[in-house]
Design an enzyme around this catalytic site. Structure first.
Site, PDB file in Angstrom:
ATOM      1  N   THR A  21      21.811  69.549  52.974  1.00  0.00           N
ATOM      2  CA  THR A  21      21.805  69.007  51.936  1.00  0.00           C
ATOM      3  C   THR A  21      20.884  69.803  50.222  1.00  0.00           C
ATOM      4  OG1 THR A  21      20.010  67.518  50.025  1.00  0.00           O
ATOM      5  CG2 THR A  21      19.278  68.455  52.297  1.00  0.00           C
ATOM      6  N   ASP A  22      21.763  69.277  48.857  1.00  0.00           N
ATOM      7  CA  ASP A  22      20.899  70.362  47.644  1.00  0.00           C
ATOM      8  C   ASP A  22      19.772  70.932  48.155  1.00  0.00           C
ATOM      9  OD1 ASP A  22      20.611  67.530  46.974  1.00  0.00           O
ATOM     10  OD2 ASP A  22      21.530  68.575  45.164  1.00  0.00           O
ATOM     11  N   GLU A  23      19.385  69.837  48.533  1.00  0.00           N
ATOM     12  CA  GLU A  23      17.350  69.736  48.425  1.00  0.00           C
ATOM     13  C   GLU A  23      16.581  70.814  48.783  1.00  0.00           C
ATOM     14  OE1 GLU A  23      15.727  66.003  49.163  1.00  0.00           O
ATOM     15  OE2 GLU A  23      17.914  65.046  47.928  1.00  0.00           O
ATOM     16  N   TYR A  75      11.250  66.267  53.814  1.00  0.00           N
ATOM     17  CA  TYR A  75      12.712  65.572  54.485  1.00  0.00           C
ATOM     18  C   TYR A  75      13.466  66.620  54.134  1.00  0.00           C
ATOM     19  CZ  TYR A  75      17.439  64.876  53.397  1.00  0.00           C
ATOM     20  OH  TYR A  75      19.247  64.755  53.313  1.00  0.00           O
ATOM     21  N   LYS A 132      15.592  69.869  56.533  1.00  0.00           N
ATOM     22  CA  LYS A 132      17.120  70.291  56.667  1.00  0.00           C
ATOM     23  C   LYS A 132      17.055  71.790  56.207  1.00  0.00           C
ATOM     24  CE  LYS A 132      19.723  67.639  56.309  1.00  0.00           C
ATOM     25  NZ  LYS A 132      20.447  66.510  57.196  1.00  0.00           N
TER      26      LYS A 132
HETATM   27  P1  NAD Z   1      21.226  57.598  56.525  1.00  0.00           P
HETATM   28  O1  NAD Z   1      20.361  57.369  56.320  1.00  0.00           O
HETATM   29  O2  NAD Z   1      22.101  56.395  55.492  1.00  0.00           O
HETATM   30  O3  NAD Z   1      22.313  57.902  57.631  1.00  0.00           O
HETATM   31  C1  NAD Z   1      21.347  58.529  58.426  1.00  0.00           C
HETATM   32  C2  NAD Z   1      22.394  57.287  59.788  1.00  0.00           C
HETATM   33  O4  NAD Z   1      21.364  58.323  61.337  1.00  0.00           O
HETATM   34  C3  NAD Z   1      21.933  56.578  60.575  1.00  0.00           C
HETATM   35  O5  NAD Z   1      22.601  55.503  60.995  1.00  0.00           O
HETATM   36  C4  NAD Z   1      21.235  56.036  61.772  1.00  0.00           C
HETATM   37  O6  NAD Z   1      20.761  55.232  62.700  1.00  0.00           O
HETATM   38  C5  NAD Z   1      20.997  57.721  62.556  1.00  0.00           C
HETATM   39  N1  NAD Z   1      19.789  58.355  63.377  1.00  0.00           N
HETATM   40  C6  NAD Z   1      18.551  58.595  62.334  1.00  0.00           C
HETATM   41  N2  NAD Z   1      18.109  58.848  63.597  1.00  0.00           N
HETATM   42  C7  NAD Z   1      19.159  59.152  64.441  1.00  0.00           C
HETATM   43  C8  NAD Z   1      19.502  59.920  65.789  1.00  0.00           C
HETATM   44  N3  NAD Z   1      17.618  60.068  66.458  1.00  0.00           N
HETATM   45  N4  NAD Z   1      19.657  60.428  66.580  1.00  0.00           N
HETATM   46  C9  NAD Z   1      20.980  59.300  66.593  1.00  0.00           C
HETATM   47  N5  NAD Z   1      21.573  58.681  64.443  1.00  0.00           N
HETATM   48  C10 NAD Z   1      20.322  58.796  64.679  1.00  0.00           C
HETATM   49  O7  NAD Z   1      22.000  58.830  55.705  1.00  0.00           O
HETATM   50  P2  NAD Z   1      23.215  59.157  54.982  1.00  0.00           P
HETATM   51  O8  NAD Z   1      22.476  59.035  53.713  1.00  0.00           O
HETATM   52  O9  NAD Z   1      24.359  58.736  55.192  1.00  0.00           O
HETATM   53  O10 NAD Z   1      23.294  61.103  55.122  1.00  0.00           O
HETATM   54  C11 NAD Z   1      23.623  61.158  56.237  1.00  0.00           C
HETATM   55  C12 NAD Z   1      23.631  63.072  56.221  1.00  0.00           C
HETATM   56  O11 NAD Z   1      24.041  63.081  54.613  1.00  0.00           O
HETATM   57  C13 NAD Z   1      22.282  63.088  56.522  1.00  0.00           C
HETATM   58  O12 NAD Z   1      22.127  64.709  57.319  1.00  0.00           O
HETATM   59  C14 NAD Z   1      21.723  63.799  54.992  1.00  0.00           C
HETATM   60  O13 NAD Z   1      19.880  64.385  54.573  1.00  0.00           O
HETATM   61  C15 NAD Z   1      23.023  64.659  54.358  1.00  0.00           C
HETATM   62  N6  NAD Z   1      23.038  64.182  53.648  1.00  0.00           N
HETATM   63  C16 NAD Z   1      22.301  63.162  52.024  1.00  0.00           C
HETATM   64  C17 NAD Z   1      23.109  62.694  51.145  1.00  0.00           C
HETATM   65  C18 NAD Z   1      22.918  61.226  49.917  1.00  0.00           C
HETATM   66  O14 NAD Z   1      22.942  61.437  48.990  1.00  0.00           O
HETATM   67  N7  NAD Z   1      23.038  60.550  50.688  1.00  0.00           N
HETATM   68  C19 NAD Z   1      23.290  64.461  50.262  1.00  0.00           C
HETATM   69  C20 NAD Z   1      23.656  65.190  50.699  1.00  0.00           C
HETATM   70  C21 NAD Z   1      22.858  65.071  52.221  1.00  0.00           C
HETATM   71  P1  TYD Z   2      16.989  59.494  44.874  1.00  0.00           P
HETATM   72  O1  TYD Z   2      18.009  58.652  45.990  1.00  0.00           O
HETATM   73  O2  TYD Z   2      15.720  59.274  46.369  1.00  0.00           O
HETATM   74  O3  TYD Z   2      17.468  61.012  45.609  1.00  0.00           O
HETATM   75  P2  TYD Z   2      16.785  62.285  46.102  1.00  0.00           P
HETATM   76  O4  TYD Z   2      17.185  62.714  47.212  1.00  0.00           O
HETATM   77  O5  TYD Z   2      17.429  63.351  45.084  1.00  0.00           O
HETATM   78  O6  TYD Z   2      15.485  62.582  44.854  1.00  0.00           O
HETATM   79  O7  TYD Z   2      16.095  59.116  44.526  1.00  0.00           O
HETATM   80  C1  TYD Z   2      17.525  59.414  43.285  1.00  0.00           C
HETATM   81  C2  TYD Z   2      16.374  60.157  41.975  1.00  0.00           C
HETATM   82  O8  TYD Z   2      16.295  58.736  41.056  1.00  0.00           O
HETATM   83  C3  TYD Z   2      14.967  61.174  42.091  1.00  0.00           C
HETATM   84  O9  TYD Z   2      14.449  61.603  40.862  1.00  0.00           O
HETATM   85  C4  TYD Z   2      13.997  60.009  42.056  1.00  0.00           C
HETATM   86  C5  TYD Z   2      14.813  59.045  41.580  1.00  0.00           C
HETATM   87  N1  TYD Z   2      14.105  58.036  41.656  1.00  0.00           N
HETATM   88  C6  TYD Z   2      13.604  56.037  40.961  1.00  0.00           C
HETATM   89  O10 TYD Z   2      13.260  56.513  38.984  1.00  0.00           O
HETATM   90  N2  TYD Z   2      13.600  55.471  41.375  1.00  0.00           N
HETATM   91  C7  TYD Z   2      13.609  54.939  42.754  1.00  0.00           C
HETATM   92  O11 TYD Z   2      13.965  53.584  42.440  1.00  0.00           O
HETATM   93  C8  TYD Z   2      13.973  55.684  43.276  1.00  0.00           C
HETATM   94  C9  TYD Z   2      14.402  55.142  44.462  1.00  0.00           C
HETATM   95  C10 TYD Z   2      14.404  56.982  43.494  1.00  0.00           C
END
Ligand code: NAD
Ligand code: TYD
Length: 337
Positions: A124-126, A148, A152
Site C-alpha cells: 500500500t501507499d500508506e 495497519y 504493511k
Molecule cells: P479486504 O479486507 O477486503 O480482504 C482481505 C481478505 O484477506 C479477506 O478475504 C480476508 O478473509 C482475508 N484474510 C484476512 N486475514 C487472513 C488470514 N490470516 N489468512 C487468510 N486470509 C485472510 O482487503 P482488500 O481491500 O481487498 O485489500 C487486499 C490487499 O490489498 C491488502 O493486502 C491491502 O493491504 C492491500 N491494499 C488495499 C488497498 C485498498 O484501498 N483497499 C489499497 C492498497 C493496498
Molecule cells: P479509508 O477508506 O479508511 O482509507 P484510508 O486507509 O486511505 O484511510 O478512508 C479514506 C479517507 O476517508 C480518509 O481520509 C479517511 C476518510 N474517512 C471519512 O471521512 N469517514 C469515514 O467514515 C471513513 C471510513 C473514512
C-alpha cells in the site's frame, strides 16, 4: 497450464483479481486460500466456482501446513490476505501484526522451500506515511503512522530481505485507495454510498480536508498483472492515480449523484493520526506500459452504480451483528476522546 495461488482471494481486491486472471489468462489455474474473516465473502467469487480452473481452500496464511498444501505445485503466489482497515487497526492492532507480518513470513518461508517462481506482495501507499507535498517514489524511506500501515511496511521489508538474502523472485506493488465492486462497506466510498442509499448520515472525519486519489479496482488488478508478468524481481511498483479528492467533496458528490439531501453530510471527530495526503509517483509502472483506464468521475459513477444494482450484497453485510457492533465501538471510543 500454470498455477497461481491467490491468498485473500475472497476479499475485495483479491476477488476482482481472481476474476481478472480467469478472464485474461485462460491458461492459468487459480487456487484461492482465504480464512474468510469478517471481510472475506464467498459471494465475492461465487461466479468463479463454475470453472474447473478455480479451486477454493478455506485456511489461514499463518498456518504453515495449510499454506504448504495450498502452495504445492504452484508457480506464482499473489498475497492479498491482510487486515486492511486503518480504523480497526487503531481499535486493536493485534490481528494486523499477526496476519500482515507473521502471515507474510509463513508465506515467504513456504514459497522459498517450494521454489515458487514469482511471489508478489500486494502492499500500500500508506507505507510512506502522509505526504504533505510532492510524490512518493519507491525508494523513499518508510514513515507509516497507523498500526495497519506499520504492519504493511514491516512486511515489505521482510519481502525485500528474501530477495537480498535468498535471491527469491519477489515483487511488491504499493497501491493507492482502491474502489469498485465488492468493497466491504467500512471503507469510505462504499460506506458513504450505502449510508446515502439508506438516508443515513455520511460521517466525514475532522474538517474533511484529508485527500486521497482513488483507483478503480480493475485498474489495480491490471497493474498487479502487469508487474507479475513484466516486473523486475526485487522491485516495488507504485500503483495509483493523481486526482486528489477531499472527504468533504467526496461526501457532497455522492449525495448529489444519489439525489439525497446535502444535510446528510456530517462532520465527526477525526481519526487519530489521520494521514492527510498520499501521493504516488507512478513512473516506474508506467514504464512497463500500465495506465489506469478510468478517471475519478468515471470510477465514481461506475462504483455508485454497482452498489445501487447490488443491494442484497451490501445489505447482508450491514445487517450482520459484527458490522453494527464495530461501528458502535468505534464511535463510542471516538466521542470519548
Ligand atoms: P479486504 O479486507 O477486503 O480482504 C482481505 C481478505 O484477506 C479477506 O478475504 C480476508 O478473509 C482475508 N484474510 C484476512 N486475514 C487472513 C488470514 N490470516 N489468512 C487468510 N486470509 C485472510 O482487503 P482488500 O481491500 O481487498 O485489500 C487486499 C490487499 O490489498 C491488502 O493486502 C491491502 O493491504 C492491500 N491494499 C488495499 C488497498 C485498498 O484501498 N483497499 C489499497 C492498497 C493496498
Ligand atoms: P479509508 O477508506 O479508511 O482509507 P484510508 O486507509 O486511505 O484511510 O478512508 C479514506 C479517507 O476517508 C480518509 O481520509 C479517511 C476518510 N474517512 C471519512 O471521512 N469517514 C469515514 O467514515 C471513513 C471510513 C473514512
Amino acid at each position: 497450464m500454470d498455477a497461481m495461488l491467490v491468498t485473500g482471494g475472497a476479499g475485495f481486491i483479491g476477488s476482482n483479481f481472481v476474476r481478472y486472471t480467469l478472464k485474461h489468462h485462460p491458461e492459468t489455474q487459480v487456487v484461492v486460500l482465504d480464512a474468510l474473516t469478517y471481510a472475506g465473502n464467498l459471494a465475492n467469487i461465487d461466479d468463479c466456482a463454475g470453472t474447473d480452473r478455480f479451486r477454493f481452500v478455506q485456511g489461514d496464511i499463518r498456518d504453515r501446513d495449510t499454506v504448504d498444501d495450498a502452495m504445492r505445485g504452484v508457480d506464482t503466489v499473489v498475497n492479498f490476505a491482510a487486515e486492511s482497515h486503518v480504523d480497526r487497526s487503531i481499535l486493536d492492532p493485534s490481528s494486523f501484526i499477526e496476519t500482515n507480518y507473521n502471515g507474510v513470513y509463513v508465506l515467504l518461508e513456504a514459497a522459498r522451500h517450494l521454489e515458487v517462481k514469482r511471489f508478489l506482495q500486494v502492499s500500500t501507499d500508506e507505507v510512506y506515511g502522509h505526504v504533505p507535498a510532492g510524490f512518493s517514489v519507491e525508494s523513499d524511506a518508510f514513515a507509516p503512522r497507523s498500526p495497519y500501515a506499520a504492519s504493511k511496511a514491516a512486511a515489505d521489508l521482510l519481502v525485500q530481505s528474501y530477495f537480498t538474502t535468498y535471491g527469491m523472485p519477489v515483487l511488491i506493488t504499493r497501491g493507492g485507495n482502491t474502489v469498485g465492486p465488492y468493497q466491504y462497506p467500512e471503507k469510505v466510498l462504499p460506506l458513504f454510498i450505502t449510508n446515502a442509499l439508506e438516508y443515513k448520515p455520511l460521517p466525514v472525519y475532522g474538517d474533511g480536508s484529508a485527500v486521497r486519489s482513488y483507483l478503480y479496482v480493475e485498474d489495480h488488478c491490471s497493474a498487479i498483472d502487469r508487474v507479475l508478468r513484466s516486473g523486475e524481481a526485487g522491485n516495488a511498483y507504485n500503483v495509483g492515480t493523481n486526482r486528489e479528492v477531499n472527504g468533504r467533496d467526496l461526501a457532497a458528490r455522492i449525495l448529489e449523484i444519489l439525489d439525497r439531501p446535502a444535510g446528510l453530510r456530517e462532520f465527526v471527530p477525526d481519526r487519530s493520526g489521520h494521514d492527510l495526503r498520499y501521493a504516488l509517483d507512478c513512473g516506474r509502472i508506467q514504464a512497463l506500459g500500465w495506465r489506469p483506464s478510468l478517471d475519478f468521475d468515471a470510477l465514481l459513477d461506475r462504483t455508485v452504480r454497482w452498489y445501487v444494482d447490488h443491494p442484497q450484497w451490501w445489505r447482508e453485510i450491514r445487517n450482520e451483528s459484527g458490522f453494527r457492533s464495530y461501528y458502535k465501538k468505534q464511535y463510542d471510543e471516538r466521542y470519548q476522546t
